[in-house]
Design an enzyme around this catalytic site. Structure first.
Site, PDB file in Angstrom:
ATOM      1  N   GLU A 159      67.702  14.901  75.593  1.00  0.00           N
ATOM      2  CA  GLU A 159      66.458  14.429  76.220  1.00  0.00           C
ATOM      3  C   GLU A 159      65.457  15.576  76.355  1.00  0.00           C
ATOM      4  O   GLU A 159      64.271  15.419  76.062  1.00  0.00           O
ATOM      5  CB  GLU A 159      66.760  13.837  77.594  1.00  0.00           C
ATOM      6  N   GLY A 187      48.445  15.390  77.058  1.00  0.00           N
ATOM      7  CA  GLY A 187      49.433  14.569  77.738  1.00  0.00           C
ATOM      8  C   GLY A 187      50.836  15.111  77.532  1.00  0.00           C
ATOM      9  O   GLY A 187      51.033  16.282  77.203  1.00  0.00           O
ATOM     10  N   ARG A 195      82.745  15.446  68.399  1.00  0.00           N
ATOM     11  CA  ARG A 195      83.802  16.469  68.413  1.00  0.00           C
ATOM     12  C   ARG A 195      83.794  17.120  69.787  1.00  0.00           C
ATOM     13  O   ARG A 195      82.743  17.508  70.279  1.00  0.00           O
ATOM     14  CB  ARG A 195      83.527  17.505  67.327  1.00  0.00           C
ATOM     15  N   ARG A 250      51.673   5.761  70.579  1.00  0.00           N
ATOM     16  CA  ARG A 250      52.279   5.386  71.867  1.00  0.00           C
ATOM     17  C   ARG A 250      53.705   5.901  72.052  1.00  0.00           C
ATOM     18  O   ARG A 250      54.130   6.158  73.167  1.00  0.00           O
ATOM     19  CB  ARG A 250      52.284   3.865  72.016  1.00  0.00           C
TER      20      ARG A 250
END
Length: 138
Positions: A57, A75, A88, A107
């Site tokens: 993330e 942004g 693994r 977007r």
């Protein structure tokens, strides 16, 4: 890769706690490393899957953010979906992180994140969908 300053992202938030360090950052992808130790383990002595999810993330979000800046859009980009496969198990050593853009749109963005060991073996692979967000004043 490497058109932005990786120091901008050093040691912040969860990345700092995990020890994730970016060595190259750009809108075309990032490279980074994470040294695995006991703090990254689940109860059975191997890397907790959540570590891979969090790393994916962060790496995808930094990639998406850099791309938005390079495009002049401004942004930021935040995670909307994270699908991570654990391939693994390891209990120590370096994890090398590389992102590759799959789709970069107005977007949303989609990034692939590969996490490998020093021998190039794939440990985990993620697809992270990002939502582009306009920030006030950008």
């Amino acid at each position: 890769m490497g058109t932005n300053d990786s120091a901008e992202f050093a040691g912040k938030g969860l990345d700092g706690i995990l020890g994730l360090e970016f060595t190259e950052v750009s809108g075309d992808g990032v490279r980074g490393t994470l040294t695995i130790g006991p703090d990254h383990h689940q109860p059975f002595g191997i890397v907790h899957g959540g570590v891979y999810c969090a790393v994916a993330e962060s790496a995808a979000s930094v990639s998406g953010y850099c791309w938005l800046q390079e495009q002049g859009t401004g942004g930021t980009a935040v995670g909307a979906n994270n699908s991570t496969d654990f391939l693994r198990s390891v209990s120590e050593g370096a994890v090398n992180v590389t992102t590759t853009p799959i789709h970069r749109g107005r977007r949303q963005q989609l990034w692939q994140v590969d996490m490998t060991d020093d021998d190039g073996r794939l440990l985990a692979q993620s697809r992270v969908r990002l939502q582009n967000i306009e920030l006030p004043g950008s």
